[in-house]
Scaffold this motif. Structure first.
Motif, short mmCIF file in Angstrom:
data_model
loop_
_atom_site.label_atom_id
_atom_site.label_comp_id
_atom_site.label_asym_id
_atom_site.label_seq_id
_atom_site.Cartn_x
_atom_site.Cartn_y
_atom_site.Cartn_z
N LEU A 137 -6.48 -1.56 -11.74
CA LEU A 137 -6.04 -1.54 -10.34
C LEU A 137 -4.78 -1.05 -9.76
O LEU A 137 -3.82 -1.18 -10.57
CB LEU A 137 -5.87 -3.29 -9.88
CG LEU A 137 -5.78 -3.60 -8.38
CD1 LEU A 137 -6.95 -3.18 -7.71
CD2 LEU A 137 -5.74 -5.14 -8.54
N PHE A 138 -4.80 -0.16 -8.90
CA PHE A 138 -3.70 0.65 -8.40
C PHE A 138 -3.18 0.06 -7.03
O PHE A 138 -4.13 0.03 -6.02
CB PHE A 138 -3.87 1.85 -8.47
CG PHE A 138 -4.38 2.68 -9.76
CD1 PHE A 138 -3.41 3.09 -10.63
CD2 PHE A 138 -5.75 2.52 -10.16
CE1 PHE A 138 -3.95 3.50 -11.92
CE2 PHE A 138 -6.27 2.99 -11.29
CZ PHE A 138 -5.29 3.43 -12.15
N PHE A 139 -1.74 -0.20 -6.98
CA PHE A 139 -1.14 -0.56 -5.63
C PHE A 139 -0.48 0.69 -5.13
O PHE A 139 0.48 1.11 -5.66
CB PHE A 139 -0.16 -1.67 -6.02
CG PHE A 139 -1.11 -2.98 -6.71
CD1 PHE A 139 -1.84 -3.79 -5.96
CD2 PHE A 139 -0.80 -3.25 -7.89
CE1 PHE A 139 -2.34 -4.70 -6.31
CE2 PHE A 139 -1.67 -4.17 -8.51
CZ PHE A 139 -2.52 -5.13 -7.62
N ILE A 140 -0.75 1.01 -3.97
CA ILE A 140 0.09 2.08 -3.33
C ILE A 140 1.17 1.75 -2.46
O ILE A 140 0.99 1.00 -1.82
CB ILE A 140 -1.08 3.00 -2.44
CG1 ILE A 140 -2.42 3.32 -3.09
CG2 ILE A 140 -0.42 4.20 -1.86
CD1 ILE A 140 -2.26 4.19 -4.28
N ARG A 141 2.23 2.41 -2.79
CA ARG A 141 3.59 2.01 -2.20
C ARG A 141 4.07 3.43 -1.86
O ARG A 141 4.54 4.18 -2.85
CB ARG A 141 4.55 1.11 -3.19
CG ARG A 141 3.72 -0.11 -3.78
CD ARG A 141 3.45 -1.27 -2.46
NE ARG A 141 2.85 -2.36 -3.10
CZ ARG A 141 1.62 -2.65 -2.81
NH1 ARG A 141 0.85 -1.92 -2.14
NH2 ARG A 141 1.13 -3.74 -3.30
N SER A 142 4.96 3.25 -0.64
CA SER A 142 5.87 4.24 -0.23
C SER A 142 7.24 4.27 -1.00
O SER A 142 7.77 3.19 -1.21
CB SER A 142 5.93 4.23 1.27
OG SER A 142 7.01 5.11 1.54
#
Length: 76
Positions: A66-71
């Motif tokens: 599971l990958f969490f996209i964050r700026s």
């Protein structure tokens, strides 16, 4: 595996994510991979390699993680 992915710009494409995380070895494999693998973006099935992933999106890749996209701007 759960992993946070930090992006520089406004978005990263699903194909770029798969390549950067070494799930596929080249961008050309993204279309084939997404046709054969049930990848979910925010809980919904997604098969477009050009799907724009933005801050707050979550990507689930079976047998990978599971990958969490964050700026990067948000995390600084």
């Amino acid at each position: 595996m759960k992993k946070e992915i930090l992006i520089d710009g406004e978005y990263i494409t699903l194909g770029q994510l798969l390549k950067e995380e070494s799930i596929i070895s080249s961008g050309g494999q993204a279309k084939w991979f997404l046709r054969e693998t049930a990848v979910d973006v925010n809980g919904e099935p997604e098969n477009r390699r050009g799907k724009k992933l933005r801050d707050g999106d979550n990507v689930s890749v079976p047998d990978v993680g599971l990958f969490f996209i964050r700026s990067k701007q948000e995390s600084e």
